[in-house]
Design a protein around this motif. Structure first.
Motif: not given
Length: 241
Positions: A61-65
Motif C-alpha cells: 500500500l505504501i509503495r503504491k501510494a
C-alpha cells in the motif's frame, strides 16, 4: 493510449532517495516522491507495518501510494524504513524499538518535511505504523489516517490523549481484520470526538488485491486532496518520468 492502473505500475514523479538522521544518531533509508511538474498540495508521511513481521517502506500500500499519488493527486509521499528495517531500498541503522524508539524515526521524517517546506503533512500509518502515529504523532500535521489499526501497543491513555486535539483521525478498518474489526474499533475510538471509523467490507488486514488498494488510496485522497477524489483507474499520460 490508456493504461490501466494496477499492480506495480509506477506513474511519473520526481523520486529522490534520501537519508534521514535521527536524534539518537541513526541513518534511515527513505524516498521522497513528488509531482513531476507541480508543487504538491499536501504531503503523506507514511509509517509501515511491523518490521518483525515483514513490514517495510516497500509494503504494497505504501509503495503504491508513492507510485501513484504524486501523479494522480498532486501529493508528495515520504516513506522510510524505521530503525533496523530492511527493504529493497536498503537497511536503516539501529534496532527495532517496539514502537518506542521509533519516535526518533518519525521526528527525523518530520524534520525533513520542515526542511523541504513540504505542505500540509498528514501521517498515514498502516498496522504497526498506526501505533507509532498515535504514540508519537504530536507533530505539526494536519491529521492522521490509520490503516488497519491494531491498537495493541497504543495504551488507552495514549489514545485518550488525542481527545482534546481538533485534528481529524480517520481509521480504515477491514471487515475481516486479524486484530481489530469495525465494531470494536468504533468502541475504542468513541473516546475521540474527531475520530471517524470507516469499515471496509470484505477487506483483510493486509489489504490484498487491487480492489482494496484502490479503496485505501481513494479514502486517503478523499481526506487529503478531495478535488482529486475519486482516483482514476486508467492513466492517459506518458509512463516515463
Amino acid at each position: 493510449m490508456s493504461t490501466e492502473i494496477r499492480s506495480s505500475l509506477e506513474l511519473p514523479a520526481r523520486r529522490e532517495a534520501v537519508l534521514l538522521t535521527t536524534q539518537d544518531g541513526h541513518r534511515l533509508v527513505a524516498e521522497l516522491a513528488a509531482p513531476l511538474e507541480k508543487r504538491p498540495v499536501a504531503t503523506l508521511v507514511t509509517l509501515h507495518p511491523l518490521p518483525t513481521a515483514g513490514g517495510f517502506m516497500d509494503s504494497h500500500l505504501i509503495r503504491k501510494a508513492a507510485a501513484r499519488l504524486p501523479a494522480l493527486a498532486d501529493l508528495a509521499v515520504l516513506r522510510f524504513n524505521t530503525r533496523g528495517t530492511t527493504s529493497p531500498h536498503g537497511t536503516s541503522e539501529g534496532e527495532f524499538g517496539d514502537g518506542e524508539t521509533e519516535r526518533h524515526d518519525l521526528a527525523a521524517a518530520m524534520a525533513l518535511v520542515a526542511e523541504r517546506n513540504l505542505p500540509v503533512p498528514w501521517l498515514v500509518g498502516w498496522s504497526f505504523g498506526t501505533e507509532v502515529a498515535l504514540k508519537w504523532g504530536g507533530h505539526p500535521v494536519a491529521g492522521l489516517i490509520l490503516l488497519s489499526p491494531p491498537l495493541r501497543r497504543t495504551s488507552d491513555a495514549e489514545l485518550r490523549a488525542w481527545a482534546g486535539d481538533p485534528r481529524p483521525i480517520v481509521a480504515l478498518v477491514p471487515e475481516f481484520d486479524d486484530f481489530l474489526r469495525p465494531a470494536e474499533a468504533r468502541e475504542k475510538f468513541a473516546v475521540l470526538p474527531q475520530a471517524e471509523v470507516v469499515a471496509v467490507d470484505g477487506a483483510k488486514h493486509l489489504w490484498v488485491g487491487e480492489t482494496y488498494t484502490r479503496i485505501a488510496l481513494d479514502e486517503i485522497v478523499r481526506r487529503v486532496n478531495p478535488s482529486a477524489y475519486p482516483l482514476p483507474t486508467v492513466w492517459d499520460g506518458p509512463l516515463s518520468s
